[in-house]
Scaffold this motif. Sequence first.
Motif, short mmCIF file in Angstrom:
data_model
loop_
_atom_site.label_atom_id
_atom_site.label_comp_id
_atom_site.label_asym_id
_atom_site.label_seq_id
_atom_site.Cartn_x
_atom_site.Cartn_y
_atom_site.Cartn_z
N LEU A 108 0.82 -1.21 0.00
CA LEU A 108 0.00 0.00 0.00
C LEU A 108 0.86 1.26 0.00
N THR A 109 1.95 1.25 0.76
CA THR A 109 2.87 2.39 0.78
C THR A 109 3.51 2.59 -0.58
N SER A 110 3.91 1.51 -1.22
CA SER A 110 4.54 1.60 -2.54
C SER A 110 3.57 2.13 -3.59
N ILE A 111 2.32 1.69 -3.53
CA ILE A 111 1.31 2.19 -4.47
C ILE A 111 1.09 3.69 -4.24
N GLU A 150 3.16 5.92 -2.91
CA GLU A 150 4.33 6.67 -3.36
C GLU A 150 4.41 6.71 -4.89
N GLY A 151 4.07 5.61 -5.54
CA GLY A 151 4.09 5.55 -7.00
C GLY A 151 3.08 6.50 -7.63
N VAL A 152 1.90 6.56 -7.06
CA VAL A 152 0.87 7.46 -7.59
C VAL A 152 1.28 8.91 -7.37
N LYS A 153 1.87 9.21 -6.21
CA LYS A 153 2.33 10.58 -5.93
C LYS A 153 3.45 10.98 -6.89
N LYS A 154 4.37 10.07 -7.14
CA LYS A 154 5.55 10.38 -7.95
C LYS A 154 5.24 10.40 -9.45
N GLN A 172 0.49 0.82 -12.52
CA GLN A 172 -0.20 -0.21 -13.29
C GLN A 172 0.26 -1.58 -12.83
N LEU A 173 -0.69 -2.40 -12.41
CA LEU A 173 -0.43 -3.78 -11.99
C LEU A 173 -1.08 -4.69 -13.01
N GLU A 202 -4.64 5.69 -10.80
CA GLU A 202 -4.22 6.87 -11.54
C GLU A 202 -4.81 8.13 -10.91
N VAL A 203 -4.00 9.21 -10.91
CA VAL A 203 -4.47 10.50 -10.42
C VAL A 203 -5.44 11.08 -11.44
N LYS A 204 -6.58 11.53 -10.96
CA LYS A 204 -7.57 12.16 -11.82
C LYS A 204 -7.87 13.54 -11.26
N THR A 205 -8.13 14.48 -12.15
CA THR A 205 -8.45 15.83 -11.71
C THR A 205 -9.93 16.11 -11.94
#
Length: 91
Positions: free
Chosen positions: A31-34, A36-40, A45-46, A53-56
């Motif tokens: 969960l932490t890795s997901i 951090e990945g979304v933030k970065k 994608q798994l 994915e970040v959506k606005t």
Amino acid sequence: MNKAELVEAIQNNLGKDATKRLAEDALSAVLTSITEGVKKDGKVQLIGFGTFEVKTRAARKGRNPKTGEEMQIKASKTVGFKASSSLKGSL
């Protein structure tokens, strides 16, 4: 399924030598890795599971449900999840 049930399922999948603490640490690491990945990168994608994915969301007008008064809702970001076709097919 809640977090405690998920930890128990992970423990069972890891085998009889796995402790509950190990399963909880494994879940926490994923969960932490997901997160951090979304933030970065804005996307994780798994393959065979799905994509986070970040959506606005655009600014828009809404109504206060209590008073009915019209109000402006600010633009925001959220995380969306799209399930893979193989996950959808298994349901």
